[in-house]
Scaffold this active site. Structure first.
Site, short mmCIF file in Angstrom:
data_model
loop_
_atom_site.label_atom_id
_atom_site.label_comp_id
_atom_site.label_asym_id
_atom_site.label_seq_id
_atom_site.Cartn_x
_atom_site.Cartn_y
_atom_site.Cartn_z
N LEU A 1 -94.54 11.20 -27.52
CA LEU A 1 -94.12 9.81 -27.38
C LEU A 1 -95.18 8.92 -28.04
O LEU A 1 -96.37 9.08 -27.77
CB LEU A 1 -93.96 9.45 -25.90
N LYS B 1 -99.26 23.28 -14.58
CA LYS B 1 -98.41 22.37 -15.36
C LYS B 1 -96.99 22.89 -15.54
O LYS B 1 -96.04 22.11 -15.47
CB LYS B 1 -99.04 22.12 -16.71
N HIS C 1 -108.53 9.01 -21.36
CA HIS C 1 -107.65 9.43 -20.26
C HIS C 1 -108.17 9.03 -18.90
O HIS C 1 -107.68 9.50 -17.87
CB HIS C 1 -107.37 10.94 -20.31
N LYS D 1 -91.93 16.75 -26.64
CA LYS D 1 -91.73 15.66 -27.59
C LYS D 1 -92.93 14.74 -27.46
O LYS D 1 -93.39 14.43 -26.36
CB LYS D 1 -90.44 14.93 -27.23
N HIS E 1 -98.19 4.13 -19.11
CA HIS E 1 -98.38 5.07 -18.00
C HIS E 1 -97.89 4.36 -16.74
O HIS E 1 -98.48 3.37 -16.31
CB HIS E 1 -99.86 5.45 -17.87
N GLY F 1 -107.50 16.75 -18.09
CA GLY F 1 -108.26 15.65 -18.69
C GLY F 1 -107.88 15.40 -20.14
O GLY F 1 -108.68 14.89 -20.91
N ARG G 1 -102.56 13.83 -3.71
CA ARG G 1 -103.71 13.28 -2.98
C ARG G 1 -103.66 11.76 -3.03
O ARG G 1 -102.81 11.19 -3.72
CB ARG G 1 -104.99 13.75 -3.65
#
Ligand code: ADP
Length: 447
Positions: free
Chosen positions: A203, A116, A235, A201, A208, A164, A291
């Site tokens: 949101l 990440k 998710h 931050k 998405h 996840g 992918r």
């Protein structure tokens, strides 16, 4: 072009890849667990190899067994599909070392985007807008307080090793911050064995929105527009849309071009998805998937481009078959995910399909690997099919979706089809007025 492709996956996506190979005149090898001996992808492939027992870790994730299957069958390339080994850099490396082509990006690109913090750093370097937040890990209380002040409350504390949606905590004020920060660290340590966290931050009501990209590893890359995948439960995406009114064509072209330019700079090869949260007209990068994605058919429907065909072409060393100005967008497409689950509780519902009648007619595509008499094994994820519907605009698309969902019959097990019948009565869904929290809230209020 490849002579023989081994498909390292199962279910609808294995069949999707097999179809593209057949159209390209490429021989196919299916691999399967013992539970999947009668699966459709095994029946339709030119050759098949059993790679292990039921548990995915012993079969679909079993790299030595898949390597042996390549060796025995003489496959010259492997398509990993999504999930399983599709974002495993080590698998991509091992294949390359054995002169088998991995149909996907380089191991290096998989690695950068798989972490990440390096993913976010790379995004910043490439000019992709990100959520304001800490530059890297936040290691002390003082650093947490200072960072939160800089980015402004509410803030989100996220585990570096997260996945996840796990290991995330929101803090609305400074008094909540230190508790949230230390709980997030403890939870991250317990879940991932790594207590490193970073801050962003928070949101409140984002959508998405994700950009489909394609590169050929030779410096050419295009974007194929955006998808709205805001309807999620835990998710997990449930319903995805491409085209239409949510994102204006100018916004789509602008964010799309930013992503395509980034892929040109990276010399990215294959299909990828750059995921954003979208709020008040701004895009914020959250992650990149290196992918093919479950929801790729909605993009194929509105562009007319076969994404799997392109993946295979560029992996074989050919250039992208199109330039950006040749990519045109037509109408609107929606995909709903048909899961073998109870539509109220979402408990898995494996078992035998006693009657199967897929929807058909104008503007309808069904990607599924099930058939009448098929026994859904309990060992894998519950996605059994995708219903993809097209219309010249969102209204026409919704009318067709309603008709197609009503027509679809799957007996013997429970599926999520009744959920879509319910959703299509909701004014917010009809108006396209929903954010990433809408579905969870709706499900909690309508038990
Ligand atoms: P993971 O890898 O755990 O899935 P992501 O970074 O993709 O982590 O975030 C998972 C989900 O959490 C997102 O899809 C979104 O719903 C929510 N989320 C992530 N970052 C933010 C943020 N800054 N503000 C609000 N929600 C967020």
């Amino acid at each position: 072009m490849f002579q023989k492709v081994l498909i390292a996956n199962r279910g609808e996506i294995a069949l999707r890849i097999l179809r593209a190979c057949k159209e390209l005149g490429i021989q196919t090898v299916a691999v399967h667990s013992t539970a999947d001996a009668n699966a459709m992808h095994v029946r339709l492939a030119d050759e098949s190899v059993c790679i292990g027992p039921n548990a995915a870790k012993d079969s679909y994730l079993n790299i030595p067994a898949i390597m042996a299957a390549c060796e025995i069958t003489g496959a010259d390339a492997v398509h990993p599909g999504y999930g399983f080994l599709s974002e495993n850099a080590r698998f991509a490396k091992i294949l390359t070392e054995h002169n088998v082509t991995f149909i996907g990006p380089s191991a290096h690109h998989i690695e950068i985007m798989g972490d990440k913090i390096t993913a976010k750093k790379t995004a910043v370097e490439l000019g992709i807008p990100v959520v304001p937040g800490s530059a890297g890990a936040v290691e002390t209380e003082q650093q947490a307080i200072k960072t939160a002040k800089e980015i402004g409350y509410p803030v989100l504390i996220k585990a570096t090793a997260g996945g996840g949606g796990r290991g995330m905590k929101v803090a609305k004020t400074e008094s909540e911050l230190l508790v949230a920060w230390s709980t997030a660290r403890t939870e991250a340590k317990a879940a991932f064995g790594n207590d490193s966290v970073y801050m962003e931050k928070y949101l409140g009501k984002p959508r998405h929105i994700e950009v489909q990209v394609m590169g050929d590893g030779q410096g050419n890359a295009v974007h194929l527009g955006v998808r709205d995948c805001s309807l999620q439960r835990r998710h997990q995406k449930v319903w995805e849309e491409a085209g239409g009114p949510t994102i204006l064509p100018e916004e789509r072209d602008e964010i799309g071009e930013i992503c395509a330019a980034a892929m040109r700079k990276l010399k990215y090869s294959g299909a990828g998805t750059v995921e954003f949260l979208y709020e008040n007209g701004e895009f914020y990068f959250i992650e990149m998937n290196t992918r093919l994605q479950v929801e790729h058919p909605v993009t194929e429907r509105i562009t007319g481009i076969d994404i799997v065909y392109e993946q295979i072409r560029v992996a074989s060393g050919e250039k992208l078959s199109m330039t950006q100005d040749q990519v045109q967008f037509y109408g609107h497409a929606i995909e709903v995910r048909i899961n073998a689950e109870d539509p109220q509780t979402f408990a898995p519902s494996p078992g035998t399909i006693t009657f199967y009648h897929p929807a058909g007619g104008v503007g309808v595509r069904v990607d599924s690997a099930v058939y009448q008499g098929y026994k859904i094994p309990p060992y894998y994820d519950s996605l059994i099919g995708k219903l993809i519907v097209y219309g010249r605009n969102r209204e026409e698309c919704l009318q067709r979706l309603r008709r197609a969902v009503d027509e679809f019959v799957i007996d013997g097990i429970k599926t999520t089809l009744p959920l879509f019948q319910r959703l299509m009565k909701e004014p917010d869904i009809l108006a396209g007025n929903y954010d990433i929290h809408w579905l969870e809230k709706y499900l909690a209020e309508n038990k």
